[in-house]
Design a protein around this motif. Structure first.
Motif, short mmCIF file in Angstrom:
data_model
loop_
_atom_site.label_atom_id
_atom_site.label_comp_id
_atom_site.label_asym_id
_atom_site.label_seq_id
_atom_site.Cartn_x
_atom_site.Cartn_y
_atom_site.Cartn_z
N ASN A 1 -39.09 -23.38 41.14
CA ASN A 1 -38.38 -22.91 42.50
C ASN A 1 -37.68 -21.82 42.61
O ASN A 1 -36.29 -21.98 43.03
N GLY A 2 -38.15 -20.78 41.97
CA GLY A 2 -37.48 -19.65 42.21
C GLY A 2 -36.43 -19.03 41.13
O GLY A 2 -35.69 -18.17 41.26
N TRP A 3 -36.26 -20.07 40.21
CA TRP A 3 -35.21 -19.68 39.21
C TRP A 3 -36.00 -19.93 37.79
O TRP A 3 -36.79 -20.70 37.51
N TRP A 4 -35.37 -18.94 36.90
CA TRP A 4 -35.91 -19.12 35.50
C TRP A 4 -34.94 -20.31 34.77
O TRP A 4 -33.76 -19.88 35.02
N ARG A 5 -35.33 -21.32 34.46
CA ARG A 5 -34.53 -22.34 33.73
C ARG A 5 -34.46 -22.45 32.12
O ARG A 5 -35.62 -22.46 31.91
N TYR A 6 -33.57 -22.57 31.42
CA TYR A 6 -33.51 -22.53 30.03
C TYR A 6 -32.32 -23.17 29.68
O TYR A 6 -31.45 -23.26 30.35
N THR A 7 -32.19 -23.63 28.39
CA THR A 7 -31.25 -24.09 27.41
C THR A 7 -30.84 -23.15 26.43
O THR A 7 -31.68 -22.93 25.48
N PRO A 8 -29.70 -22.30 26.73
CA PRO A 8 -29.23 -21.15 25.68
C PRO A 8 -29.09 -21.90 24.23
O PRO A 8 -28.78 -22.77 24.22
N LYS A 9 -29.45 -21.26 23.15
CA LYS A 9 -29.13 -21.62 21.62
C LYS A 9 -27.91 -21.06 21.33
O LYS A 9 -28.05 -20.03 20.51
N VAL A 10 -26.82 -21.65 21.73
CA VAL A 10 -25.44 -21.12 21.49
C VAL A 10 -24.83 -22.34 21.11
O VAL A 10 -24.86 -23.22 21.70
N GLY A 11 -24.09 -22.11 19.88
CA GLY A 11 -23.50 -23.33 19.34
C GLY A 11 -21.94 -23.63 20.29
O GLY A 11 -21.61 -22.39 21.12
N PRO A 12 -21.13 -24.50 20.14
CA PRO A 12 -19.87 -24.75 20.91
C PRO A 12 -18.97 -23.54 20.78
O PRO A 12 -19.03 -22.70 19.56
N GLN A 13 -18.24 -23.04 21.70
CA GLN A 13 -17.58 -21.99 22.03
C GLN A 13 -15.98 -22.41 21.84
O GLN A 13 -15.60 -23.33 22.87
#
Length: 124
Positions: free
Chosen positions: A67-79
């Protein structure tokens, strides 16, 4: 647990467990959004989306165009802390939205904006 925001000499505490950061990319002029959770004294990114690709903002492997967006889950730990630049050059700063409403951060050039988990009751 909640979210503390420090911008120069100003500070605020929000009693929230989730928030969304959004901004417009300074070169490509495309919208970028990240969803965060506050948990165990840290900030954890749980999802991100960007309206296109270009200079320094290519979607990572596994991103899905929806729907017009690139969606993803970043592979970054808790900050422990997020530092948001406040250059004044992006034409709008950062937008932080939560169940308590929305705030604009770092719109003008100045000190960086710091986000961290905190106990809002102890921060007042």
């Amino acid at each position: 647990m909640g979210l503390c925001i420090v911008a120069g000499s100003k500070a605020a505490a929000l009693a929230v467990t989730a928030f969304t950061l959004s901004w417009t990319h300074s070169v490509e002029k495309l919208r970028w959004e990240e969803d965060w959770r506050v948990s165990d004294g840290k900030l954890q990114i749980v999802g991100a989306r960007v309206q296109g690709s270009g200079a320094g903002m290519d979607p990572p492997e596994g991103a899905v165009f929806d729907n017009g967006w690139w969606r993803y889950t970043p592979k970054v730990g808790p900050q422990g802390v997020l530092v948001l630049a406040a250059s004044g050059a992006t034409g709008g700063g950062w937008r932080l939205c939560s169940s308590e409403g929305c705030l604009t951060l770092g719109e003008d050039a100045g000190a960086a904006v710091i986000l961290r988990a905190c106990d809002p009751a102890l921060s007042r």
